[in-house]
Scaffold this motif. Structure first.
Motif, PDB file in Angstrom:
ATOM      1  N   LEU A 166       2.145  -7.756   4.266  1.00 12.30           N
ATOM      2  CA  LEU A 166       1.645  -6.441   3.860  1.00 12.30           C
ATOM      3  C   LEU A 166       2.725  -5.392   4.094  1.00 12.30           C
ATOM      4  O   LEU A 166       3.292  -5.304   5.190  1.00 12.30           O
ATOM      5  CB  LEU A 166       0.401  -6.072   4.682  1.00 12.30           C
ATOM      6  N   ILE A 217      -6.659  -0.817   2.224  1.00 17.13           N
ATOM      7  CA  ILE A 217      -6.134  -1.934   3.007  1.00 17.13           C
ATOM      8  C   ILE A 217      -7.050  -3.143   2.860  1.00 17.13           C
ATOM      9  O   ILE A 217      -6.599  -4.283   2.710  1.00 17.13           O
ATOM     10  CB  ILE A 217      -5.979  -1.527   4.485  1.00 17.13           C
ATOM     11  N   LEU A 256       3.188  -1.381   4.194  1.00 19.71           N
ATOM     12  CA  LEU A 256       2.308  -0.220   4.352  1.00 19.71           C
ATOM     13  C   LEU A 256       3.145   1.043   4.522  1.00 19.71           C
ATOM     14  O   LEU A 256       3.873   1.198   5.500  1.00 19.71           O
ATOM     15  CB  LEU A 256       1.407  -0.434   5.566  1.00 19.71           C
ATOM     16  N   LYS A 272       0.840  -1.183   0.000  1.00 19.60           N
ATOM     17  CA  LYS A 272       0.000   0.000   0.000  1.00 19.60           C
ATOM     18  C   LYS A 272       0.887   1.248   0.000  1.00 19.60           C
ATOM     19  O   LYS A 272       1.726   1.415   0.879  1.00 19.60           O
ATOM     20  CB  LYS A 272      -0.895   0.025   1.235  1.00 19.60           C
ATOM     21  N   PRO A 296       0.820   4.870   6.479  1.00 13.48           N
ATOM     22  CA  PRO A 296      -0.626   4.671   6.349  1.00 13.48           C
ATOM     23  C   PRO A 296      -1.488   5.692   7.080  1.00 13.48           C
ATOM     24  O   PRO A 296      -2.665   5.841   6.741  1.00 13.48           O
ATOM     25  CB  PRO A 296      -0.829   3.269   6.946  1.00 13.48           C
ATOM     26  N   PHE A 303      -4.412  -2.630  12.596  1.00  8.92           N
ATOM     27  CA  PHE A 303      -3.130  -3.305  12.356  1.00  8.92           C
ATOM     28  C   PHE A 303      -2.835  -4.345  13.433  1.00  8.92           C
ATOM     29  O   PHE A 303      -2.336  -5.427  13.139  1.00  8.92           O
ATOM     30  CB  PHE A 303      -1.995  -2.282  12.294  1.00  8.92           C
ATOM     31  N   THR A 328      -6.797   2.970  13.087  1.00 11.59           N
ATOM     32  CA  THR A 328      -5.855   2.271  12.212  1.00 11.59           C
ATOM     33  C   THR A 328      -4.898   1.406  13.029  1.00 11.59           C
ATOM     34  O   THR A 328      -4.570   0.283  12.645  1.00 11.59           O
ATOM     35  CB  THR A 328      -5.075   3.277  11.352  1.00 11.59           C
ATOM     36  N   GLN A 385      -8.195   5.106   3.062  1.00 15.46           N
ATOM     37  CA  GLN A 385      -7.014   4.323   3.432  1.00 15.46           C
ATOM     38  C   GLN A 385      -7.432   2.933   3.896  1.00 15.46           C
ATOM     39  O   GLN A 385      -6.815   1.924   3.529  1.00 15.46           O
ATOM     40  CB  GLN A 385      -6.232   5.041   4.549  1.00 15.46           C
ATOM     41  N   TRP A 386      -8.461   2.871   4.723  1.00  8.33           N
ATOM     42  CA  TRP A 386      -8.937   1.573   5.214  1.00  8.33           C
ATOM     43  C   TRP A 386      -9.476   0.722   4.073  1.00  8.33           C
ATOM     44  O   TRP A 386      -9.258  -0.490   4.042  1.00  8.33           O
ATOM     45  CB  TRP A 386     -10.031   1.773   6.263  1.00  8.33           C
TER      46      TRP A 386
END
Length: 280
Positions: free
Chosen positions: A203, A192, A205, A120, A208, A224, A220, A188-189
């Motif tokens: 992943l 993901i 990131l 991401k 983020p 995670f 967030t 953003q979510w």
């Protein structure tokens, strides 16, 4: 695993990293052997651009299910490291393995993604004219060949998978909302969530929580932490408060190599880290 003495430290290497074992055998994407507990292994990775050493003999291990934060000043090599892992940049030298047998330096970007590495970028990329549900449906790990795509029908199992991911990323109440109408944090979510639909093992990131509100940043962190264990996460971030919320091991990069590693408190107290990063 083979334990190799190096100075006063003991470094754990996979079997294929032993020089006597010969060249690593190329395997098909998806055949990721994590039986020994390490999902990503970088050894002595070097990358230069017009004489500038972006990575300078970088070595790094990520365990299965680990949540690792990577910090460091601009130009430390964080983005180049992710480019090497995802096949965007080929290293000049060194080893990069996904699991025990998958040599990333021999694979193309789509093959690496198919093998189970999702990335991401900082700016969210979603289909703004499609709903949250449709974005996740489009990202689903399915046979993308033309004939299969034309006749693909969403069954109850796939529908349930999308519902589960929507709940996981806390967008289940926004299923029919256009992605373009979401807040920055929600986008953003969603991105993901689109990565999660690909069923990645690892992943990556990149910053983020940049641009998020305090509440979105907290949510967030909770997301995670809920993903760790199910997936391995490598989070590149500058927000120290967010890194603190995540806990776990922190790696500090500087001038293309590892400067320090440990929990956040220990690296923050390291005089070298203060000098090159935190003190600026």
């Amino acid at each position: 695993m083979i334990t190799v003495a190096s100075g006063e430290e003991l470094q754990t290497r996979p079997q294929w990293a032993d020089p006597s074992a010969g060249q690593a055998r190329a395997v098909q994407p998806g055949q990721v052997d994590t039986a020994h507990g390490v999902i990503l292994y970088l050894e002595d990775i070097a990358v230069s651009f017009d004489g500038f050493k972006a990575l300078n003999n970088l070595s790094l291990n990520i365990d299965v299910g680990e949540l690792r934060c990577i910090i460091g000043p601009n130009g430390a090599g964080k983005t180049t490291m992710m480019d090497v892992i995802t096949g965007k940049t080929r290293p000049d030298s060194g080893k990069a393995f996904f699991g025990q047998t998958l040599d990333l330096t021999w694979l193309k970007e789509p093959e690496i993604a198919h093998a189970g590495i999702g990335r991401k970028f900082q700016k969210p990329t979603v289909f703004e004219n499609h709903t949250v549900f449709e974005n996740l449906e489009l990202a689903m790990k399915t046979d993308k060949r033309v004939f299969k795509s034309l006749f693909f029908k969403l069954d109850s199992e796939a529908h349930g998978r999308i519902d589960a991911v929507m709940k996981q990323i806390r967008l289940d109440t926004h299923a029919n909302r256009l992605a373009g109408l979401l807040s920055h944090g929600q986008k953003q979510w969603l991105e993901i969530g689109m990565l999660l639909m690909q069923e990645p093992k690892l992943l990556l990131l990149d910053e983020p929580v940049a641009g998020m509100t305090d509440d979105e940043t907290m949510r967030t962190a909770e997301l995670f932490l809920s993903l760790a264990g199910q997936h391995s996460l490598v989070v590149v971030e500058h927000d120290m408060a967010f890194v603190e919320k995540l806990g776990g091991k922190v790696t500090v990069l500087h001038e293309g190599s590892v400067l320090a590693e440990g929990d956040l408190a220990s690296v923050q107290a390291d005089p070298r880290v203060i000098e090159v990063y935190l003190g600026r």
